[in-house]
Design an enzyme around this catalytic site. Structure first.
Site, short mmCIF file in Angstrom:
data_model
loop_
_atom_site.label_atom_id
_atom_site.label_comp_id
_atom_site.label_asym_id
_atom_site.label_seq_id
_atom_site.Cartn_x
_atom_site.Cartn_y
_atom_site.Cartn_z
N THR A 182 0.81 -1.20 0.00
CA THR A 182 0.00 0.00 0.00
C THR A 182 0.86 1.26 0.00
OG1 THR A 182 -1.72 -1.17 1.15
CG2 THR A 182 -1.60 1.16 1.59
N ARG A 210 -13.69 -7.86 -0.97
CA ARG A 210 -13.04 -7.59 0.32
C ARG A 210 -12.51 -6.16 0.37
NH1 ARG A 210 -7.57 -5.89 1.87
NH2 ARG A 210 -7.21 -6.63 3.98
N GLY A 212 -10.14 -3.57 2.81
CA GLY A 212 -9.22 -3.55 3.94
C GLY A 212 -9.37 -2.28 4.76
N ASP A 213 -8.30 -1.91 5.44
CA ASP A 213 -8.32 -0.72 6.30
C ASP A 213 -8.21 0.58 5.52
OD1 ASP A 213 -5.67 -1.71 5.71
OD2 ASP A 213 -4.91 -0.10 6.99
N THR A 233 -0.24 1.02 6.77
CA THR A 233 -0.05 -0.09 5.85
C THR A 233 0.16 -1.37 6.63
OG1 THR A 233 1.39 -1.06 4.17
CG2 THR A 233 2.42 0.52 5.67
N GLY A 234 -0.38 -2.46 6.13
CA GLY A 234 -0.22 -3.74 6.82
C GLY A 234 -1.46 -4.59 6.62
N GLY A 236 -4.76 -5.48 6.76
CA GLY A 236 -5.86 -4.55 7.02
C GLY A 236 -6.88 -4.97 8.05
N1 ASP Z 1 -3.50 -2.45 4.38
C1 ASP Z 1 -3.71 -3.04 3.08
C2 ASP Z 1 -4.94 -3.89 3.13
O1 ASP Z 1 -5.10 -4.69 4.03
C3 ASP Z 1 -2.56 -3.88 2.59
C4 ASP Z 1 -1.18 -3.28 2.70
O2 ASP Z 1 -0.95 -2.35 3.46
O3 ASP Z 1 -0.26 -3.76 2.01
O4 ASP Z 1 -5.74 -3.82 2.23
#
Ligand code: ASP
Length: 315
Positions: A182, A210, A212-213, A233-234, A236
Protein backbone atom coordinates in the site's frame (compact mmCIF):
# COMPACT_ATOMS: atom_id res chain seq x y z
CA UNK A 1 12.50 27.32 3.50
CA UNK A 2 9.09 27.44 5.15
CA UNK A 3 9.77 25.90 8.54
CA UNK A 4 6.21 24.66 9.15
CA UNK A 5 6.20 22.23 6.23
CA UNK A 6 6.59 18.51 6.90
CA UNK A 7 6.15 15.49 4.67
CA UNK A 8 6.20 11.70 4.84
CA UNK A 9 5.28 9.06 2.26
CA UNK A 10 5.29 5.27 2.34
CA UNK A 11 5.28 2.41 -0.15
CA UNK A 12 4.18 -0.28 2.26
CA UNK A 13 5.56 -2.27 5.17
CA UNK A 14 6.41 -5.92 5.34
CA UNK A 15 8.96 -8.65 5.04
CA UNK A 16 11.48 -7.09 2.70
CA UNK A 17 14.06 -9.81 2.27
CA UNK A 18 17.56 -8.30 2.11
CA UNK A 19 18.83 -11.41 0.31
CA UNK A 20 16.59 -10.91 -2.70
CA UNK A 21 16.46 -7.12 -2.80
CA UNK A 22 19.35 -6.61 -5.22
CA UNK A 23 21.25 -3.31 -5.10
CA UNK A 24 19.81 -2.39 -8.50
CA UNK A 25 16.28 -3.07 -7.33
CA UNK A 26 16.80 -1.23 -4.07
CA UNK A 27 18.10 1.76 -6.00
CA UNK A 28 14.95 1.69 -8.13
CA UNK A 29 12.75 1.86 -5.03
CA UNK A 30 14.85 4.51 -3.35
CA UNK A 31 14.92 6.62 -6.48
CA UNK A 32 11.13 6.46 -6.85
CA UNK A 33 10.58 7.40 -3.21
CA UNK A 34 13.07 10.28 -3.44
CA UNK A 35 11.62 11.56 -6.71
CA UNK A 36 8.02 11.49 -5.44
CA UNK A 37 8.84 12.95 -2.02
CA UNK A 38 11.08 15.58 -3.60
CA UNK A 39 8.29 16.78 -5.89
CA UNK A 40 5.81 16.82 -2.99
CA UNK A 41 8.22 18.79 -0.82
CA UNK A 42 8.79 21.35 -3.59
CA UNK A 43 5.02 21.83 -3.85
CA UNK A 44 4.68 22.32 -0.09
CA UNK A 45 7.48 24.88 -0.13
CA UNK A 46 5.75 26.67 -3.00
CA UNK A 47 2.66 27.04 -0.83
CA UNK A 48 0.49 24.12 -1.95
CA UNK A 49 -2.04 22.86 0.59
CA UNK A 50 -1.34 19.66 2.51
CA UNK A 51 -4.46 18.21 0.89
CA UNK A 52 -3.24 18.86 -2.66
CA UNK A 53 0.21 17.55 -1.83
CA UNK A 54 -0.91 14.22 -0.32
CA UNK A 55 -3.25 13.61 -3.25
CA UNK A 56 -0.51 14.29 -5.79
CA UNK A 57 2.08 12.22 -3.92
CA UNK A 58 -0.30 9.26 -3.78
CA UNK A 59 -1.12 9.67 -7.49
CA UNK A 60 2.60 9.46 -8.23
CA UNK A 61 2.94 6.38 -6.02
CA UNK A 62 -0.07 4.81 -7.79
CA UNK A 63 1.72 5.29 -11.11
CA UNK A 64 4.86 3.49 -9.94
CA UNK A 65 4.30 -0.17 -10.89
CA UNK A 66 6.33 -1.73 -8.07
CA UNK A 67 4.01 -0.43 -5.37
CA UNK A 68 0.66 -2.04 -4.59
CA UNK A 69 -1.69 0.71 -5.76
CA UNK A 70 -3.08 1.85 -9.09
CA UNK A 71 -0.88 0.45 -11.89
CA UNK A 72 0.75 -2.60 -10.25
CA UNK A 73 -1.97 -3.20 -7.64
CA UNK A 74 -2.17 -6.77 -6.37
CA UNK A 75 -4.95 -8.95 -7.76
CA UNK A 76 -7.97 -10.59 -6.17
CA UNK A 77 -8.99 -14.25 -6.51
CA UNK A 78 -10.49 -13.53 -9.92
CA UNK A 79 -7.20 -12.02 -11.12
CA UNK A 80 -8.69 -8.52 -11.09
CA UNK A 81 -7.32 -5.36 -9.47
CA UNK A 82 -9.93 -4.11 -7.00
CA UNK A 83 -8.58 -1.01 -5.34
CA UNK A 84 -9.27 0.97 -2.17
CA UNK A 85 -8.30 4.57 -1.36
CA UNK A 86 -9.08 7.38 1.05
CA UNK A 87 -8.18 10.98 1.80
CA UNK A 88 -8.83 13.27 4.78
CA UNK A 89 -8.48 17.01 5.27
CA UNK A 90 -7.26 17.96 8.75
CA UNK A 91 -8.81 21.43 8.54
CA UNK A 92 -12.38 20.22 8.56
CA UNK A 93 -12.26 16.43 9.05
CA UNK A 94 -13.77 16.19 5.59
CA UNK A 95 -13.07 12.71 4.24
CA UNK A 96 -13.66 10.66 1.12
CA UNK A 97 -13.02 7.01 0.31
CA UNK A 98 -13.63 4.33 -2.29
CA UNK A 99 -13.47 0.55 -2.03
CA UNK A 100 -13.36 -2.20 -4.62
CA UNK A 101 -12.99 0.12 -7.58
CA UNK A 102 -11.77 -1.30 -10.88
CA UNK A 103 -11.53 1.57 -13.33
CA UNK A 104 -10.22 4.89 -11.95
CA UNK A 105 -6.60 5.35 -12.96
CA UNK A 106 -6.00 7.19 -9.69
CA UNK A 107 -8.30 5.88 -6.96
CA UNK A 108 -7.12 8.59 -4.55
CA UNK A 109 -8.48 11.25 -6.88
CA UNK A 110 -11.83 9.49 -6.91
CA UNK A 111 -11.74 9.45 -3.10
CA UNK A 112 -11.19 13.20 -3.16
CA UNK A 113 -14.08 13.62 -5.58
CA UNK A 114 -16.32 11.69 -3.19
CA UNK A 115 -15.20 14.02 -0.40
CA UNK A 116 -15.71 17.23 -2.33
CA UNK A 117 -18.41 16.43 -4.83
CA UNK A 118 -20.85 14.14 -3.04
CA UNK A 119 -22.66 14.08 0.26
CA UNK A 120 -21.05 10.72 1.07
CA UNK A 121 -17.81 9.57 2.63
CA UNK A 122 -17.46 6.06 1.18
CA UNK A 123 -18.55 4.69 -2.19
CA UNK A 124 -17.93 1.06 -3.14
CA UNK A 125 -17.70 -1.17 -6.22
CA UNK A 126 -19.65 -0.52 -9.35
CA UNK A 127 -21.36 2.56 -7.94
CA UNK A 128 -17.99 4.10 -7.15
CA UNK A 129 -16.71 3.33 -10.66
CA UNK A 130 -19.86 4.91 -12.04
CA UNK A 131 -19.24 8.00 -9.92
CA UNK A 132 -15.76 8.27 -11.47
CA UNK A 133 -17.36 8.32 -14.90
CA UNK A 134 -19.94 10.88 -13.77
CA UNK A 135 -17.19 13.15 -12.44
CA UNK A 136 -15.09 12.80 -15.58
CA UNK A 137 -12.22 11.25 -13.62
CA UNK A 138 -9.67 9.51 -15.79
CA UNK A 139 -10.43 5.80 -16.14
CA UNK A 140 -8.43 2.91 -17.50
CA UNK A 141 -9.12 -0.53 -18.87
CA UNK A 142 -8.84 -3.16 -16.08
CA UNK A 143 -5.79 -4.56 -17.93
CA UNK A 144 -3.92 -1.28 -17.29
CA UNK A 145 -3.61 -2.08 -13.59
CA UNK A 146 -2.26 -5.62 -14.06
CA UNK A 147 1.48 -6.22 -14.26
CA UNK A 148 3.02 -9.62 -15.12
CA UNK A 149 4.54 -9.83 -11.63
CA UNK A 150 1.19 -9.32 -9.94
CA UNK A 151 -0.50 -11.94 -12.12
CA UNK A 152 2.22 -14.45 -11.17
CA UNK A 153 1.92 -13.54 -7.50
CA UNK A 154 -1.84 -14.08 -7.54
CA UNK A 155 -1.40 -17.48 -9.23
CA UNK A 156 1.03 -18.57 -6.52
CA UNK A 157 -1.31 -17.42 -3.79
CA UNK A 158 -4.23 -19.22 -5.46
CA UNK A 159 -2.18 -22.41 -5.74
CA UNK A 160 -1.46 -22.30 -2.03
CA UNK A 161 -5.11 -21.50 -1.34
CA UNK A 162 -4.18 -18.48 0.73
CA UNK A 163 -5.11 -14.83 0.93
CA UNK A 164 -1.80 -13.09 1.42
CA UNK A 165 -0.26 -9.77 2.14
CA UNK A 166 1.68 -8.83 -0.94
CA UNK A 167 4.87 -8.95 1.10
CA UNK A 168 4.26 -12.36 2.63
CA UNK A 169 7.37 -14.39 1.69
CA UNK A 170 5.72 -17.80 1.99
CA UNK A 171 3.31 -17.42 -0.86
CA UNK A 172 4.89 -15.04 -3.27
CA UNK A 173 7.46 -15.11 -6.00
CA UNK A 174 11.12 -14.36 -5.44
CA UNK A 175 10.88 -10.81 -6.70
CA UNK A 176 11.14 -8.28 -3.87
CA UNK A 177 8.75 -6.05 -5.74
CA UNK A 178 6.07 -8.49 -4.62
CA UNK A 179 6.74 -7.52 -1.05
CA UNK A 180 5.94 -3.88 -1.29
CA UNK A 181 2.58 -2.62 -0.22
CA UNK A 182 0.00 0.00 0.00
CA UNK A 183 1.05 3.62 -0.51
CA UNK A 184 0.31 6.72 1.51
CA UNK A 185 1.26 10.30 2.28
CA UNK A 186 0.89 12.72 5.19
CA UNK A 187 1.78 16.40 5.16
CA UNK A 188 1.71 19.64 7.14
CA UNK A 189 1.62 22.73 4.96
CA UNK A 190 2.96 26.25 5.35
CA UNK A 191 -0.23 27.26 7.17
CA UNK A 192 0.10 24.36 9.59
CA UNK A 193 -2.78 22.30 8.18
CA UNK A 194 -2.59 18.52 8.08
CA UNK A 195 -3.82 15.97 5.51
CA UNK A 196 -3.47 12.25 4.86
CA UNK A 197 -4.14 9.91 1.93
CA UNK A 198 -3.75 6.16 1.37
CA UNK A 199 -4.24 3.87 -1.65
CA UNK A 200 -3.93 0.11 -2.20
CA UNK A 201 -4.80 -2.97 -4.19
CA UNK A 202 -5.34 -4.72 -0.85
CA UNK A 203 -4.23 -8.31 -0.37
CA UNK A 204 -3.28 -10.83 -3.02
CA UNK A 205 -5.95 -13.43 -3.82
CA UNK A 206 -8.47 -11.68 -1.56
CA UNK A 207 -12.11 -12.57 -2.00
CA UNK A 208 -13.72 -10.27 -4.56
CA UNK A 209 -15.46 -7.55 -2.60
CA UNK A 210 -13.04 -7.59 0.32
CA UNK A 211 -12.17 -4.14 1.65
CA UNK A 212 -9.22 -3.55 3.94
CA UNK A 213 -8.32 -0.72 6.30
CA UNK A 214 -7.31 1.72 3.57
CA UNK A 215 -10.84 2.98 2.72
CA UNK A 216 -11.96 2.91 6.35
CA UNK A 217 -11.57 6.40 7.81
CA UNK A 218 -10.11 5.94 11.27
CA UNK A 219 -8.46 2.62 10.43
CA UNK A 220 -6.05 3.28 7.55
CA UNK A 221 -6.29 7.07 7.35
CA UNK A 222 -6.91 10.00 9.70
CA UNK A 223 -6.17 13.73 9.64
CA UNK A 224 -7.19 16.40 12.11
CA UNK A 225 -5.39 19.69 12.69
CA UNK A 226 -5.94 19.34 16.42
CA UNK A 227 -3.73 16.24 16.57
CA UNK A 228 -2.10 14.45 13.64
CA UNK A 229 -2.26 12.98 10.15
CA UNK A 230 -1.85 9.20 9.78
CA UNK A 231 -1.56 6.75 6.87
CA UNK A 232 -1.24 3.03 7.63
CA UNK A 233 -0.05 -0.09 5.85
CA UNK A 234 -0.22 -3.74 6.82
CA UNK A 235 -2.68 -6.58 7.29
CA UNK A 236 -5.86 -4.55 7.02
CA UNK A 237 -8.21 -6.71 9.04
CA UNK A 238 -6.11 -6.13 12.16
CA UNK A 239 -5.93 -2.39 11.50
CA UNK A 240 -9.71 -2.21 11.16
CA UNK A 241 -10.18 -4.13 14.41
CA UNK A 242 -7.82 -1.66 16.11
CA UNK A 243 -9.12 1.58 14.57
CA UNK A 244 -5.40 2.26 14.22
CA UNK A 245 -5.39 5.75 12.72
CA UNK A 246 -8.09 7.12 15.01
CA UNK A 247 -6.40 5.45 17.97
CA UNK A 248 -3.25 7.53 17.36
CA UNK A 249 -5.40 10.70 17.36
CA UNK A 250 -7.32 9.62 20.47
CA UNK A 251 -4.19 8.81 22.47
CA UNK A 252 -2.90 12.31 21.75
CA UNK A 253 -6.11 14.25 22.37
CA UNK A 254 -7.70 12.27 25.20
CA UNK A 255 -4.57 10.77 26.70
CA UNK A 256 -2.10 13.60 26.23
CA UNK A 257 0.40 11.28 24.57
CA UNK A 258 3.12 12.61 22.27
CA UNK A 259 3.10 11.40 18.68
CA UNK A 260 5.76 8.73 19.06
CA UNK A 261 4.15 7.06 22.06
CA UNK A 262 0.65 7.39 20.55
CA UNK A 263 1.87 5.59 17.42
CA UNK A 264 3.69 2.92 19.42
CA UNK A 265 0.63 2.29 21.59
CA UNK A 266 -1.74 2.10 18.64
CA UNK A 267 0.56 -0.21 16.67
CA UNK A 268 0.95 -2.29 19.81
CA UNK A 269 -2.77 -3.01 19.76
CA UNK A 270 -2.45 -4.24 16.16
CA UNK A 271 0.47 -6.45 17.20
CA UNK A 272 -1.54 -7.81 20.16
CA UNK A 273 -3.99 -9.24 17.63
CA UNK A 274 -1.16 -10.75 15.58
CA UNK A 275 -1.13 -8.05 12.92
CA UNK A 276 1.95 -6.59 11.29
CA UNK A 277 2.61 -3.40 9.37
CA UNK A 278 3.36 0.21 10.05
CA UNK A 279 2.26 3.81 9.70
CA UNK A 280 3.51 7.28 8.88
CA UNK A 281 2.34 10.23 10.97
CA UNK A 282 2.92 13.95 11.42
CA UNK A 283 1.51 15.90 14.35
CA UNK A 284 0.38 19.50 14.73
CA UNK A 285 3.77 20.47 16.16
CA UNK A 286 5.59 19.00 13.17
CA UNK A 287 6.87 15.84 14.83
CA UNK A 288 7.18 12.87 12.50
CA UNK A 289 6.81 9.18 13.46
CA UNK A 290 7.35 6.26 11.07
CA UNK A 291 7.04 3.09 13.18
CA UNK A 292 6.53 -0.45 11.90
CA UNK A 293 6.67 -3.91 13.41
CA UNK A 294 7.62 -5.71 10.20
CA UNK A 295 11.10 -6.14 8.78
CA UNK A 296 10.98 -2.96 6.79
CA UNK A 297 8.84 -0.16 5.42
CA UNK A 298 9.47 1.80 2.24
CA UNK A 299 9.44 5.42 3.34
CA UNK A 300 10.69 8.93 2.66
CA UNK A 301 10.27 12.06 4.74
CA UNK A 302 11.34 15.64 5.29
CA UNK A 303 11.48 16.94 8.85
CA UNK A 304 12.39 20.22 10.51
CA UNK A 305 15.88 20.26 8.99
CA UNK A 306 14.47 20.28 5.44
CA UNK A 307 16.53 17.24 4.42
CA UNK A 308 14.87 14.55 2.31
CA UNK A 309 15.53 11.09 3.74
CA UNK A 310 14.72 7.69 2.31
CA UNK A 311 14.79 4.38 4.18
CA UNK A 312 13.61 0.81 3.81
CA UNK A 313 15.01 -0.92 6.89
CA UNK A 314 15.71 0.31 10.40
CA UNK A 315 18.62 2.65 11.02
N1 ASP B 1 -3.50 -2.45 4.38
C1 ASP B 1 -3.71 -3.04 3.08
C2 ASP B 1 -4.94 -3.89 3.13
O1 ASP B 1 -5.10 -4.69 4.03
C3 ASP B 1 -2.56 -3.88 2.59
C4 ASP B 1 -1.18 -3.28 2.70
O2 ASP B 1 -0.95 -2.35 3.46
O3 ASP B 1 -0.26 -3.76 2.01
O4 ASP B 1 -5.74 -3.82 2.23
Amino acid sequence: MNSRCRLAIHGGAGVIDRATLTPARETEFRFALARIAGAAWASLQAGASALDVVEQAVRDLEDFPLFNAGHGAVLNADGVAEMDASIMDGRSRAAGAVAGVRTPKHPVTLARAVMEGSEHVLLVGEGADRYAAECGIEQADPAYFITAERAEQQKLAALSGRVTLDHDPLYIGPNPADRTGTVGAVARDAEGHLAAATSTGGMTNKHPGRAGDTPIIGAGTWAEDQSCAVSATGHGEFFIRSSLAFDVHARMVYGGADLASACAGALGRVADLGGSGGLIAIDREGQIALPYNSEGMYRAWVGADGHLQVAIYAG
